[in-house]
Design a protein around this motif. Structure first.
Motif, PDB file in Angstrom:
ATOM      1  N   ALA A 114      40.834  39.486  29.711  1.00 56.49           N
ATOM      2  CA  ALA A 114      41.442  38.604  30.710  1.00 56.49           C
ATOM      3  C   ALA A 114      41.659  39.389  31.995  1.00 56.49           C
ATOM      4  O   ALA A 114      42.313  40.437  31.991  1.00 56.49           O
ATOM      5  CB  ALA A 114      42.758  38.052  30.184  1.00 56.49           C
ATOM      6  N   VAL A 115      41.104  38.872  33.086  1.00 61.13           N
ATOM      7  CA  VAL A 115      41.160  39.557  34.382  1.00 61.13           C
ATOM      8  C   VAL A 115      41.678  38.576  35.424  1.00 61.13           C
ATOM      9  O   VAL A 115      41.238  37.420  35.486  1.00 61.13           O
ATOM     10  CB  VAL A 115      39.759  40.055  34.804  1.00 61.13           C
ATOM     11  N   VAL A 116      42.612  39.008  36.259  1.00 57.85           N
ATOM     12  CA  VAL A 116      43.093  38.180  37.362  1.00 57.85           C
ATOM     13  C   VAL A 116      42.904  38.950  38.664  1.00 57.85           C
ATOM     14  O   VAL A 116      43.179  40.143  38.739  1.00 57.85           O
ATOM     15  CB  VAL A 116      44.568  37.765  37.177  1.00 57.85           C
ATOM     16  N   LEU A 117      42.393  38.247  39.673  1.00 62.69           N
ATOM     17  CA  LEU A 117      42.127  38.831  40.983  1.00 62.69           C
ATOM     18  C   LEU A 117      43.119  38.279  41.999  1.00 62.69           C
ATOM     19  O   LEU A 117      43.252  37.062  42.155  1.00 62.69           O
ATOM     20  CB  LEU A 117      40.693  38.510  41.425  1.00 62.69           C
ATOM     21  N   VAL A 118      43.817  39.203  42.670  1.00 60.81           N
ATOM     22  CA  VAL A 118      44.666  38.847  43.805  1.00 60.81           C
ATOM     23  C   VAL A 118      43.863  39.192  45.061  1.00 60.81           C
ATOM     24  O   VAL A 118      43.769  40.356  45.441  1.00 60.81           O
ATOM     25  CB  VAL A 118      45.992  39.622  43.786  1.00 60.81           C
ATOM     26  N   PRO A 119      43.238  38.194  45.695  1.00 63.92           N
ATOM     27  CA  PRO A 119      42.339  38.500  46.819  1.00 63.92           C
ATOM     28  C   PRO A 119      43.095  39.077  48.005  1.00 63.92           C
ATOM     29  O   PRO A 119      44.214  38.658  48.329  1.00 63.92           O
ATOM     30  CB  PRO A 119      41.735  37.133  47.167  1.00 63.92           C
ATOM     31  N   GLY A 120      42.469  40.055  48.651  1.00 66.68           N
ATOM     32  CA  GLY A 120      43.016  40.577  49.882  1.00 66.68           C
ATOM     33  C   GLY A 120      42.690  39.663  51.050  1.00 66.68           C
ATOM     34  O   GLY A 120      41.963  38.677  50.917  1.00 66.68           O
ATOM     35  N   VAL A 121      43.239  40.000  52.212  1.00 69.60           N
ATOM     36  CA  VAL A 121      42.970  39.234  53.427  1.00 69.60           C
ATOM     37  C   VAL A 121      41.749  39.854  54.102  1.00 69.60           C
ATOM     38  O   VAL A 121      41.806  40.976  54.614  1.00 69.60           O
ATOM     39  CB  VAL A 121      44.176  39.263  54.378  1.00 69.60           C
ATOM     40  N   HIS A 122      40.628  39.131  54.093  1.00 70.90           N
ATOM     41  CA  HIS A 122      39.380  39.641  54.647  1.00 70.90           C
ATOM     42  C   HIS A 122      39.010  38.847  55.892  1.00 70.90           C
ATOM     43  O   HIS A 122      39.195  37.627  55.949  1.00 70.90           O
ATOM     44  CB  HIS A 122      38.264  39.563  53.604  1.00 70.90           C
ATOM     45  N   VAL A 123      38.488  39.546  56.880  1.00 72.00           N
ATOM     46  CA  VAL A 123      38.155  38.910  58.153  1.00 72.00           C
ATOM     47  C   VAL A 123      36.658  39.064  58.432  1.00 72.00           C
ATOM     48  O   VAL A 123      35.996  39.963  57.907  1.00 72.00           O
ATOM     49  CB  VAL A 123      38.971  39.528  59.308  1.00 72.00           C
TER      50      VAL A 123
END
Length: 702
Positions: free
Chosen positions: A122-131
């Motif tokens: 089980a993997v969860v991704l907390v996305p960063g702020v990408h521009v």
């Protein structure tokens, strides 16, 4: 690689308030010592009777995400299809979830046969702020909260944004449940068995009921020196539990998850996640050189194809294991609250108590310094007087346990000396936030205020019958036996001792700390564990000339230790750092387990610079013999808070004149991490303590 610089700090005795232990004095004192909920509100059963080797996280804050998050997303990990690639699904509102399929046995890869056993991580991704064109970090920051047995999924869900504030909001963060744990399948569950009909699923509800009965029956034994038979009974129960787990493992033979839970195997899983990330990002329509690190002109700073990782407590052992197994795949590895690997693989992990008593006695000093802010303080008190009054209360409880009526359950409750010992030991993990509560509880006991005590010392709502009558939550909401399975699998020399030998081990441990009674109660859990891991344990404790030279990694590791840590002492941080070439060390002048127990601008600055700029503190240099820690040379950081002196952002900003917006945000993130992590039960020490620290904190505020 850049070396970070640090201002020379004044001696502890020259500072306004000494914040740390004198190691020279502590060693002398030790030498003279005589031998001696889950938040799933619709189904409270999900957090039934946590014990030391079950899930490591206490109820209420570390369990599944809040009810509104679950209801909004209708999250069911079993409905996420597993895949050998990272296939993301929306979950937890703005996060992404996946189940990554890896070999259960890396000696039998998936492409060799479709019948080879599998693990679905089980993997969860907390996305960063990408521009702009940037869509993902070059490498995600993987997390492990400790344990073993801690859920990386929940630590990412609850603390991911705060961690991003520290390391950079553009950093993608990944939490994963290591094999056997949480939403990763198969689960390491000794109590849940399949029905007699072939192909039936495990009855984990009945298993949880049996688990509750088993641990409830042993709750009154107490710590190992609480009676003449406590150690014997504790050992007998450990042996019986080991037999149950062995029976469960035999159902699947070599394909049992219990034979594939060791730390080296989990380290290989992390490599699989790194490789799967690279495969996924290659499909994105963006420039692959998209992270702050990758943009640096110095290619040696690139983390492409390498592990970026922050591990706490047992997570430091996992990170060090990865670095030893795959030294050329190290991108950034920060290890916080450092486990001594040599002691960890021994039959009994005893050296971890070196600074426990120093952490404990700091309570009396801080209470004295706080004066009337400390509920246990009396006008005109000296430190010895505070300590004596505390001891007198404990001596009285030993002879006369506290009897209460739980106001919610209307059940009688006995609070014993062992219960109070466990409570005190658990608060040593986060003194900055827990010591005021300890002072209040001891003051209530001293005054005989039983009505208020009954609101703090309570029977767990998990013992109520009603939850068994409603719908059952998914299996991953329940505790299991992953912690004991991992710890016992990792031992090079299995523990299988006679009672006299166990008594001698305890006496030796008692020379290190007065809390040997609590720690030995936990450590005896591996006695007679008979399930042998397929992959052999790491040979950390090899003696010269077999001991290898320093391990050369592709990028130096960062080790972080508190001056007085109750279970991972400073010496372990120095020792482990010296196993790896050019590894840096930061010592935070505070008490507690891991740097998150107190906010420090200096510590956070070093961590942030390590991840974002590749700045590594200098390697530690021990002092002369007898003064290795006292006169040692490494980066030393003062904490910006301590017990009864909490960090206040406004006052700190005014006093420091900090103008770096990134650092201000990082400090806010550190405060959030501390508030969350104070509830983490890293070795199960909180689980057996019948105290509601949240209620104590609420009463303290009132």
């Amino acid at each position: 690689m850049e070396k970070s610089t640090q201002e020379e700090l004044p001696l502890l005795s020259e500072r306004h308030t000494p914040r740390a232990v004198n190691h020279e004095q502590t060693l002398t004192t030790n030498a003279r010592r005589n031998r001696r909920p889950y938040a799933y509100r619709g189904a409270i059963i999900a957090f039934l009777f946590f014990v030391w080797w079950s899930m490591i996280l206490i109820p209420k804050l570390i369990g599944p995400p809040p009810k509104d998050v679950v209801e909004n997303d209708q999250l069911d990990w079993d409905q996420i299809p597993p895949s050998e690639r990272l296939e993301w699904h929306d979950c937890y509102e703005k996060l992404k979830c996946a189940r990554l399929t890896v070999p259960m046995d890396y000696n039998r890869p998936l492409n060799a046969s479709k019948d080879n056993p599998k693990v679905h991580i089980a993997v969860v991704l907390v996305p960063g702020v990408h521009v702009g064109k940037e869509k993902a970090s070059t490498s995600p920051l993987l997390l492990n909260p400790g344990g073993p047995g801690g859920s990386g999924v929940f630590i990412a869900v609850y603390m991911g944004r705060q961690i991003q504030a520290v390391v950079g909001t553009d950093q993608d963060v990944i939490g994963f449940d290591p094999r056997g744990i949480g939403a990763t399948t198969p689960r390491a569950d000794c109590f849940s068995h399949p029905p007699t009909d072939p192909g039936g699923e495990e009855d984990y509800v009945q298993g949880q009921y049996h688990r509750m009965l088993w641990y409830g029956a042993g709750s009154a034994i107490g710590v190992v020196n609480s009676s003449s038979v406590a150690l014997k009974k504790t050992d007998e129960r450990a042996r019986a539990a080991a037999k149950l787990c062995e029976k469960k493992a035999l159902l699947d033979g070599d394909d049992s998850i219990f034979r594939h839970l060791s730390t080296p195997t989990v380290a290989t899983d992390m490599l699989s996640i790194v490789d799967a990330w690279d495969e996924w990002t290659a499909t994105l329509e963006s420039d692959s050189s998209n992270s702050k690190t990758a943009k640096n002109a110095d290619n040696s700073l690139s983390t492409k194809g390498k592990l970026v990782y922050w591990g706490f407590s047992y997570g430091t052992l996992l990170g060090a294991t990865f670095a030893a197994m795959f030294p050329d795949r190290v991108g950034r590895v920060a290890l916080d609250g450092v486990v001594d690997a040599d002691h960890y693989v021994a039959p009994v992990w005893s050296g971890s108590l070196q600074d426990t008593d120093a952490t404990y006695t700091s309570f009396f000093r801080y209470c004295y310094e706080a004066g009337e802010k400390c509920a246990f303080y009396r006008k005109g008190d000296t430190i010895p007087e505070i300590q004596k009054r505390f001891k007198n209360i404990m001596d009285d409880i030993k002879e006369n346990p506290i009897t209460l009526i739980d106001p919610n359950a209307n059940m009688p409750l006995v609070v014993s000396y062992s219960d109070i010992r466990r409570v005190i030991f658990s608060t040593l993990y986060a003194p900055t936030t827990t010591y005021p509560g300890v002072a209040m509880i001891m003051d209530f006991i001293y005054r005989g205020n039983l009505d208020i005590l009954a609101r703090i010392f309570t029977l767990s709502p998990m013992l109520e019958l009603k939850p068994f009558c409603g719908p059952s939550p998914p299996a991953y909401f329940y505790p299991n036996e992953a912690q004991s399975a991992i710890m016992c699998s990792d031992k090079r020399y299995p523990l299988n001792e006679t009672l006299p030998n166990l008594e001698n081990i305890y006496l030796e441990m008692a020379n290190l700390s007065s809390f040997a009674d609590v720690w030995m109660t936990l450590m005896v859990g591996c006695d007679a564990w008979a399930i042998k891991a397929i992959d052999p344990p790491m040979r950390w404790d090899d003696a010269p000339p077999k001991k290898p030279a320093q391990i050369q990694t592709s990028f130096p590791l960062l080790f972080i230790s508190n001056t007085a840590d109750p279970v991972t002492p400073l010496y372990a941080g120095v020792k482990m750092a010296q196993k790896f070439k050019d590894a840096g060390l930061v010592e935070q002048y505070s008490e507690g387990h891991c740097s998150l127990t107190a906010v420090s601008r200096c510590t956070i600055g070093n961590i942030r610079a390590y991840f974002r700029e590749g700045k590594v503190p200098p390697p530690p240099v021990k002092g002369p013999e007898g003064r290795e820690l006292v006169d040692g040379k490494w980066v030393k950081c003062v904490a910006d808070e301590w017990p009864w002196h909490p960090f206040e952002a406004g006052a700190w900003l005014e006093a420091s004149g900090e103008s770096d917006e990134g650092m201000i945000e990082a400090m806010e993130g550190a405060v959030g991490m501390k508030e969350f992590y104070k509830h983490v039960d890293l070795f199960g020490e909180r689980a057996s303590a019948p105290v509601n620290l949240d209620m104590a904190e609420l009463l303290l505020r009132q």
